[in-house]
Enzyme design. Sequence first.
Site: not given
Length: 518
Positions: A25-26, A28, A47, A70, A277, A395
């Site tokens: 992205g800009s 980075e 991402e 980003h 669970h 999960g």
Amino acid sequence: MRTVRDVTIALLRELGMTTLFGNPGSTELPLFRDFPDDFRYVMGLQESVVLGMADGFAQGTGRAAFVNLHSSAGVGHALGNLFTAWKNQTPLVVTAGQQARAILPYEPFLFAERAAEFPRPFVKWACEPARAQDVPAAIERAWLVAMEPPCGPTFVSIPIDDWDQPCPPHQARRVAADRLPSPVAIAECAAALDAARQPALVVAAGVARDGAWEQVVALAERHQARVYVAPMAGRCGFPEDHALFGGFLTASREAIVATLASHDVILGLGGPVNLYHVDGQGPHMPPEADLWLIGDNHVHAAWAPAGQAIVAQCHHALDALLAASRPAPRARPAPLQRPARLDGAAMTDGYVLQRLADLRAPQTIIVEEAPSSRGPMHDRLPILRPDTFYTTASGGLGHGLPAAVGMALARPHDKVIAVLGDGSAMYAIQGLHAAAQWNLPITFLILKNGRYEALHHFGRHFGMQHLVGTQFPELDFVALAAGHGVPGRSASNAAALDAALAWSLAAAGPTLVEAVID
């Protein structure tokens, strides 16, 4: 004087983090100016895929992976798999771009107001350095914290204009972070095992993270102890064809107590024994049983509802137990009864997994995300070698497919098999593109039942006969694979399945098999 980028690249090289995972992205881009030839950049098309690939890579190498996201939007996309990395105890150094420091007071476009707070609570440590010159030190601290047991992800937010600022050299430090067991506690645990009438071991993912497979086998054989896999364990810790293997604990209070009822001393290794669970009632352990827990995660020790805990890495603790333990001879328990083989008359998930077990080499690596087929997988696809099984400990969905890509990048000489439900695969289908770009030796096996079968299972548990929003019969995974540059085949009967699996397992690059199951 060198720049922050120069010093950081040198630090990453010294730490062994020369593979970077990201979706550029800009904010980075300045990091990648004059990108060095001995580094590689692995692009993910979203991402969450980036984070999943880095997770698989870090687990495959045993060292922290570098992730570049980003700004806040990219961090937001990655949060689901960041949660999974947190539960997997995967060491990651996650970085994200921030707008230029000079315009931060004006809340600019792509500005992150509280960047270091956003990924919490799923990181061990997070910061946005106060000065540009502090960036290398922050990244080193993030690496050290990520690698300290219990391992996990860390986060650094970096303003876009920091990379080109002048920066003095930064020398990486060495920090010893082994978690060693208490000799007194080990002696007490060894005495309890020696005195047991019928001991049991319960292995979780920490056994694999600590490389303690052989020590568990040795301790089990010394005590003739039945060995179970902990509920929802994310990795393999014991050979499932061993005569002492006892099967898998279900993530239910009553089921755990029933399975362990015949044992008087239970040793849990590398993770929780009492992971649930669904809600339950009654005791957490058989009333007369003595429970011991050993693992590197002090949080697991703190919330465990029963037992005495030793906070230590499994390989250190097991070495100490083997040195201290001298039981009297015991009879070996009866071996686990295996289910009868399926004949292929019905194209079930169990049959598909049985044939995969028949055709694959035992050293191939299974990365699994097929929740509704977990039971058939336990019955039909035994894990026989250390470090050959990985799954999500959270999960959450969307981890398995990109994690298989990261695993193949980490272990390029091993065949990787991603066993995926069709619903799970669609959470991160873009990961196929990275597999094609890097020509990785991965078999993507899609168990296609055309719906979220796990939800139908839970629907039956709650007495619901009709569920909305759970059907997707139109998906064509061979076409989806072709669109990402991966060849694929579909199989809806036993003969077609064998041909497709043989083709895929023999391929040098990525392939996809769509197994259409009843």
